[in-house]
Design a protein around this motif. Structure first.
Motif, PDB file in Angstrom:
ATOM      1  N   LEU A  77       0.288  -1.253  -0.017  1.00 27.03           N
ATOM      2  CA  LEU A  77      -0.043   0.179  -0.307  1.00 27.03           C
ATOM      3  C   LEU A  77       0.888   1.422  -0.068  1.00 27.03           C
ATOM      4  O   LEU A  77       0.632   2.188   0.225  1.00 27.03           O
ATOM      5  CB  LEU A  77      -1.072   0.100   1.344  1.00 27.03           C
ATOM      6  N   VAL A  78       1.933   0.932   0.229  1.00 24.87           N
ATOM      7  CA  VAL A  78       2.680   2.236  -0.183  1.00 24.87           C
ATOM      8  C   VAL A  78       3.933   2.246  -1.525  1.00 24.87           C
ATOM      9  O   VAL A  78       4.432   0.770  -1.915  1.00 24.87           O
ATOM     10  CB  VAL A  78       3.763   2.584   0.952  1.00 24.87           C
ATOM     11  N   THR A  79       4.326   3.269  -1.212  1.00 29.07           N
ATOM     12  CA  THR A  79       5.963   3.278  -3.064  1.00 29.07           C
ATOM     13  C   THR A  79       6.820   3.153  -2.375  1.00 29.07           C
ATOM     14  O   THR A  79       6.862   4.079  -1.231  1.00 29.07           O
ATOM     15  CB  THR A  79       4.747   4.371  -3.744  1.00 29.07           C
ATOM     16  N   GLU A  80       7.846   2.592  -2.752  1.00 25.76           N
ATOM     17  CA  GLU A  80       9.214   3.763  -2.820  1.00 25.76           C
ATOM     18  C   GLU A  80       9.737   5.074  -2.696  1.00 25.76           C
ATOM     19  O   GLU A  80      10.150   5.171  -1.356  1.00 25.76           O
ATOM     20  CB  GLU A  80      10.197   3.164  -3.670  1.00 25.76           C
ATOM     21  N   ALA A  81       9.143   6.074  -3.162  1.00 25.75           N
ATOM     22  CA  ALA A  81       9.492   6.947  -3.409  1.00 25.75           C
ATOM     23  C   ALA A  81       8.726   7.823  -1.735  1.00 25.75           C
ATOM     24  O   ALA A  81       9.046   8.162  -0.630  1.00 25.75           O
ATOM     25  CB  ALA A  81       8.480   7.828  -4.368  1.00 25.75           C
ATOM     26  N   GLU A  82       7.011   6.868  -0.782  1.00 23.37           N
ATOM     27  CA  GLU A  82       6.569   7.807  -0.060  1.00 23.37           C
ATOM     28  C   GLU A  82       7.801   7.332   1.196  1.00 23.37           C
ATOM     29  O   GLU A  82       8.040   7.855   2.472  1.00 23.37           O
ATOM     30  CB  GLU A  82       5.487   6.733   0.330  1.00 23.37           C
ATOM     31  N   LEU A  83       8.786   5.884   1.495  1.00 24.15           N
ATOM     32  CA  LEU A  83       9.137   5.635   2.160  1.00 24.15           C
ATOM     33  C   LEU A  83      10.649   6.602   2.035  1.00 24.15           C
ATOM     34  O   LEU A  83      11.478   6.779   3.363  1.00 24.15           O
ATOM     35  CB  LEU A  83       9.466   4.223   2.280  1.00 24.15           C
ATOM     36  N   MET A  84      10.808   6.515   0.743  1.00 22.31           N
ATOM     37  CA  MET A  84      12.136   7.424   0.910  1.00 22.31           C
ATOM     38  C   MET A  84      12.142   8.849   1.802  1.00 22.31           C
ATOM     39  O   MET A  84      13.054   9.487   1.782  1.00 22.31           O
ATOM     40  CB  MET A  84      12.411   7.737  -0.709  1.00 22.31           C
ATOM     41  N   ARG A  85      10.598   9.717   1.433  1.00 20.47           N
ATOM     42  CA  ARG A  85      10.845  10.491   1.534  1.00 20.47           C
ATOM     43  C   ARG A  85      10.380  11.160   3.072  1.00 20.47           C
ATOM     44  O   ARG A  85      10.762  11.940   4.256  1.00 20.47           O
ATOM     45  CB  ARG A  85       9.367  11.366   0.873  1.00 20.47           C
ATOM     46  N   ASN A  86      10.643   9.803   3.672  1.00 19.71           N
ATOM     47  CA  ASN A  86      10.451  10.152   5.309  1.00 19.71           C
ATOM     48  C   ASN A  86      11.308  10.769   5.710  1.00 19.71           C
ATOM     49  O   ASN A  86      12.293  10.273   6.000  1.00 19.71           O
ATOM     50  CB  ASN A  86       9.441   8.385   6.304  1.00 19.71           C
ATOM     51  N   PRO A  87      10.767  12.037   6.779  1.00 17.68           N
ATOM     52  CA  PRO A  87      12.129  12.725   7.195  1.00 17.68           C
ATOM     53  C   PRO A  87      13.160  11.848   8.395  1.00 17.68           C
ATOM     54  O   PRO A  87      14.005  11.800   8.887  1.00 17.68           O
ATOM     55  CB  PRO A  87      12.107  13.988   7.459  1.00 17.68           C
ATOM     56  N   THR A  88      11.882  11.115   9.054  1.00 17.08           N
ATOM     57  CA  THR A  88      12.748  10.488  10.383  1.00 17.08           C
ATOM     58  C   THR A  88      13.494   8.952   9.748  1.00 17.08           C
ATOM     59  O   THR A  88      14.273   9.068  10.018  1.00 17.08           O
ATOM     60  CB  THR A  88      11.422   9.926  11.382  1.00 17.08           C
ATOM     61  N   VAL A  89      13.165   8.377   8.778  1.00 17.29           N
ATOM     62  CA  VAL A  89      14.221   7.599   8.859  1.00 17.29           C
ATOM     63  C   VAL A  89      15.715   8.032   7.745  1.00 17.29           C
ATOM     64  O   VAL A  89      16.811   7.467   8.354  1.00 17.29           O
ATOM     65  CB  VAL A  89      13.204   6.543   7.127  1.00 17.29           C
ATOM     66  N   LYS A  90      15.437   9.242   7.151  1.00 18.11           N
ATOM     67  CA  LYS A  90      16.825   9.598   6.887  1.00 18.11           C
ATOM     68  C   LYS A  90      17.958  10.055   8.634  1.00 18.11           C
ATOM     69  O   LYS A  90      18.705   9.835   8.031  1.00 18.11           O
ATOM     70  CB  LYS A  90      16.346  10.672   5.967  1.00 18.11           C
ATOM     71  N   ALA A  91      16.463  10.708   9.258  1.00 13.94           N
ATOM     72  CA  ALA A  91      17.360  11.264  10.055  1.00 13.94           C
ATOM     73  C   ALA A  91      18.582   9.905  10.772  1.00 13.94           C
ATOM     74  O   ALA A  91      19.250  10.064  11.324  1.00 13.94           O
ATOM     75  CB  ALA A  91      16.087  11.784  10.807  1.00 13.94           C
ATOM     76  N   GLU A  92      17.467   9.413  11.518  1.00 14.23           N
ATOM     77  CA  GLU A  92      17.767   7.780  11.881  1.00 14.23           C
ATOM     78  C   GLU A  92      18.641   7.192  11.213  1.00 14.23           C
ATOM     79  O   GLU A  92      19.716   7.054  12.065  1.00 14.23           O
ATOM     80  CB  GLU A  92      16.565   7.114  12.631  1.00 14.23           C
ATOM     81  N   GLN A  93      18.890   7.002   9.827  1.00 16.55           N
ATOM     82  CA  GLN A  93      20.316   6.880   9.256  1.00 16.55           C
ATOM     83  C   GLN A  93      21.701   7.163   9.345  1.00 16.55           C
ATOM     84  O   GLN A  93      22.713   6.802   9.813  1.00 16.55           O
ATOM     85  CB  GLN A  93      19.706   6.441   7.949  1.00 16.55           C
ATOM     86  N   GLU A  94      21.592   8.871   9.011  1.00 15.79           N
ATOM     87  CA  GLU A  94      22.233  10.107   9.395  1.00 15.79           C
ATOM     88  C   GLU A  94      22.524  10.320  10.605  1.00 15.79           C
ATOM     89  O   GLU A  94      24.168   9.789  10.782  1.00 15.79           O
ATOM     90  CB  GLU A  94      21.725  11.267   8.953  1.00 15.79           C
ATOM     91  N   ALA A  95      22.407   9.080  11.884  1.00 15.24           N
ATOM     92  CA  ALA A  95      21.908   9.577  13.091  1.00 15.24           C
ATOM     93  C   ALA A  95      23.345   7.914  13.495  1.00 15.24           C
ATOM     94  O   ALA A  95      24.367   8.375  14.158  1.00 15.24           O
ATOM     95  CB  ALA A  95      21.131   9.862  14.330  1.00 15.24           C
TER      96      ALA A  95
END
Length: 352
Positions: free
Chosen positions: A126-144
């Motif tokens: 029910l979700v697209t790859e683009a929607e998952l990639m846009r999630n700011p919390t995922v990006k922040a947790e990966q960077e941290a």
């Protein structure tokens, strides 16, 4: 972004959150709340004032409360599960010592509830790859973390949707930065209901008024920074941590978060554990200096945590009781998850 304090999305979320907060004491039976923690180490005072205290208050209002120990989420950004069993055991002890009542609140672990995790399969469709990639919390947790972006971390918002929706959760206490996760959960629930038939509520983020307790160096209190006072720390360990905390060379004590982060962090810690204001405590200590401030903070923290520590010691002496409480929580969570998965199969026409 939903976490932007001036955005229309945030303001709309805050309005709904304020309305729900006002309604909770009046109609607690309308709500099911899901919250949780990753068992990556010992819980500390930041967890207590940030989430646990509020969970206990909601539980005591009569709200159906579920707390997930997100053990599978440990491996989103880590390559080991060392000490995880000990961390889970001590997390249950901390919850109980802080007032979580297992008769009113279900405490359970990801790994013990297969039907919850099975929801990942239809939800991922029910979700697209683009929607998952846009999630700011995922990006922040990966960077941290500095860790490679694993499939589990990328799909973390979907897994969180499973956590919330398996028990038909309709409120989730969050900070403003976690609102994108809630919006993704709402989107998943809405798409499932539109595609297959109504099964899930669309949950709302309950923005908390909890004060973020700073670490002993003025940064966010975190296990990884080594600036946290664990709920399991002894009086002596607490005194040692506070004594070596960083202050500055200015003797007169003032509350100034920007220019005096170390001193201000100690004042906030004392304020939270005494019910006084930072300015009042600073004025009382005045020219007595950092040594007097640290002594005051040590007495305040140890006094506040004394009943929690006493209850902890009792529970540490009853490991079988702690295991039984978790096993019963897992059993109850499985009952709920299995019933929800049956509804999902029925809606999808997958009952054979």
């Amino acid at each position: 972004m939903a976490s932007d304090l001036t955005s229309d999305t945030f303001l709309a979320s805050k309005k709904i959150s304020d309305e729900i907060n006002a309604d909770l004491p009046l109609h607690p039976e309308k709500y099911t709340m899901l919250s949780g923690d990753r068992p990556t180490g010992r819980l500390h005072m930041g967890h207590y004032f940030g989430t646990i205290k509020e969970r206990v208050a909601h539980q005591n209002l009569g709200i159906a409360t579920r707390i997930i120990i997100a053990d599978y989420q440990v491996i989103t950004d880590r390559d080991t599960t060392d000490n995880i069993a000990d961390n889970v055991h001590n997390m249950v002890i901390d919850y109980l010592a802080c007032g979580v009542d297992p008769e009113k609140t279900i405490i359970f672990t990801h790994s013990a509830v297969p039907a919850l995790n099975q929801l990942m399969l239809p939800f991922l469709s029910l979700v697209t790859e683009a929607e998952l990639m846009r999630n700011p919390t995922v990006k922040a947790e990966q960077e941290a973390s500095g860790h490679a972006l694993t499939g589990l971390l990328l799909s973390y918002p979907v897994h969180q949707a499973c956590d919330i929706l398996f028990c038909k959760g309709n409120i989730v206490p969050v900070g403003k930065d976690q609102l994108p996760h809630i919006e993704q959960t709402r989107q998943i629930a809405r798409r499932f209901n539109e595609r297959y038939g109504r099964v899930f509520p669309e949950p709302h983020g309950l923005l908390t008024d909890a004060v973020e307790i700073p670490g002993l160096d003025g940064r966010k209190m975190s296990k990884s920074y080594g600036n946290a006072i664990a709920l399991s720390a002894t009086e002596e360990e607490t005194a040692k941590l506070i004594k070596k905390s960083q202050t500055d060379s200015e003797r007169f004590i003032t509350f100034d978060k920007e220019n005096r982060p170390g001193v201000s962090a100690l004042l906030t810690t004392a304020a939270l554990t005494t019910g006084r204001t930072e300015e009042d405590i600073a004025a009382e200590i005045g020219n007595e200096g950092a040594g007097a401030l640290k002594r005051y903070v040590t007495e305040s923290v140890n006094g506040y945590l004394a009943p929690i520590r006493e209850r902890r010691r009792e529970l540490e002496g009853s490991p079988e009781l702690v295991r039984e409480i978790l096993h019963e929580g897992n059993r109850r969570a499985n009952e709920i998850a299995n019933a929800t998965l049956d509804e999902v199969r029925e809606a999808m026409g997958m009952v054979y």
